[in-house]
Design a protein around this motif. Structure first.
Motif, short mmCIF file in Angstrom:
data_model
loop_
_atom_site.label_atom_id
_atom_site.label_comp_id
_atom_site.label_asym_id
_atom_site.label_seq_id
_atom_site.Cartn_x
_atom_site.Cartn_y
_atom_site.Cartn_z
N ARG A 241 1.40 6.21 -7.30
CA ARG A 241 0.30 7.04 -7.54
C ARG A 241 0.51 8.63 -7.37
O ARG A 241 0.02 9.36 -8.47
CB ARG A 241 -0.96 6.70 -6.70
N ARG A 242 1.28 9.02 -6.59
CA ARG A 242 1.59 10.14 -6.41
C ARG A 242 2.61 10.61 -7.36
O ARG A 242 2.56 11.71 -7.68
CB ARG A 242 2.62 10.40 -5.09
N GLU B 159 0.89 3.77 -3.27
CA GLU B 159 0.69 5.17 -2.98
C GLU B 159 1.79 6.21 -3.59
O GLU B 159 1.38 7.15 -4.14
CB GLU B 159 0.45 5.56 -1.54
N GLU B 160 2.99 5.75 -3.35
CA GLU B 160 4.19 6.34 -3.82
C GLU B 160 4.03 6.39 -5.23
O GLU B 160 4.39 7.47 -5.77
CB GLU B 160 5.52 5.99 -3.38
N LYS C 125 -2.81 4.67 -9.56
CA LYS C 125 -2.33 3.75 -8.68
C LYS C 125 -2.50 2.40 -9.32
O LYS C 125 -3.35 1.73 -9.77
CB LYS C 125 -3.57 3.51 -7.60
N CYS D 99 -2.81 -4.19 -7.11
CA CYS D 99 -1.83 -4.80 -6.12
C CYS D 99 -2.18 -6.29 -5.98
O CYS D 99 -3.66 -6.69 -6.10
CB CYS D 99 -1.70 -4.27 -4.86
N GLU E 103 0.78 -1.33 -0.08
CA GLU E 103 0.00 -0.29 -0.22
C GLU E 103 0.76 1.05 0.05
O GLU E 103 0.43 2.22 -0.74
CB GLU E 103 -1.01 -0.15 1.24
N LYS E 104 2.08 1.28 0.65
CA LYS E 104 2.86 2.17 0.91
C LYS E 104 3.42 2.60 -0.50
O LYS E 104 3.66 3.72 -1.08
CB LYS E 104 3.91 1.95 1.96
#
Length: 211
Positions: A18-19, A15-16, A24, A27, A11-12
């Protein structure tokens, strides 16, 4: 796509990603679940503990995809040869993460030697100094029971690959000059020497516990 058995990790990372990209990634918790979906992808990037490289790389190659494998490539010569043979048979690329060969300073040195700008190679020394011991605390790299743990397995591939591939250094003899092990029992400082068939010498000092 992102595959990681640990929810927090994936998840971490998702999200990185996606940023940075605005998208995204989908997974998965296991490679088996991912491949059962028959996803459309170009290549697999393997950044897992060394002992898992062979199994994952083989599965990706069998799926007909190229693969990038972090160093060390595998933990046995037999496994390495099997993967190379499989990739060749399927006309696929296998790339190992020995990234010193693409660093500008290394490229410049290799080109200067190849083009005769600084004479012929007689001897070469590599000095690696980095807080490896501090930065890998709690990681599999400091577990003496793990295949591929320790500084030597983690970082010597960079320098050996550069020597063999870019400088044409064919080792005839490898001489161990010293190792310091930490309290966990893994090597954190290592020095060794290679002598090739032309009697050229390469000294490699890996200092993974600088003060």
């Amino acid at each position: 796509y992102l595959i990681d058995p640990f929810v927090e990790n994936r998840e971490k990372l998702a999200e990185e990603y996606r940023r940075i990209t605005g998208v995204k990634p989908e997974c998965f918790s296991t490679l088996e679940d991912f491949l059962l979906r028959k996803p459309d992808f170009d290549a697999g990037v393997i950044v897992t503990p060394a002992k898992t490289h062979y199994k994952i790389a083989k599965a990706v190659l069998q799926a007909g995809k190229h693969v990038f494998v972090e160093k060390p490539f595998t933990t046995s010569l037999k496994d390495a040869e099997t993967l190379v043979h499989l990739a060749s048979k399927k006309n696929l690329h296998v790339v190992i993460g020995t990234n010193r060969t693409v660093f500008p300073a290394y490229r410049t040195a290799a080109n200067a030697l190849k083009n005769g700008l600084i004479g012929e190679l007689q001897a070469i020394s590599f000095y690696y100094k980095h807080a490896w011991e501090e930065n890998t605390k709690g990681n599999w790299r400091q577990d003496p029971k793990e295949e591929g743990s320790g500084l030597l397995a983690d970082h010597s591939p960079h320098y050996n690959h550069f020597l063999f591939t870019d400088l044409g250094f064919k080792p005839k003899e490898i001489i161990h000059l010293g190792t310091r092990f930490n309290k966990k029992g893994v090597d954190v400082d290592v020095c060794y020497k290679l002598v090739d068939k032309k009697a050229r010498v390469a000294f490699i000092l890996l200092n993974g516990s600088p003060s």
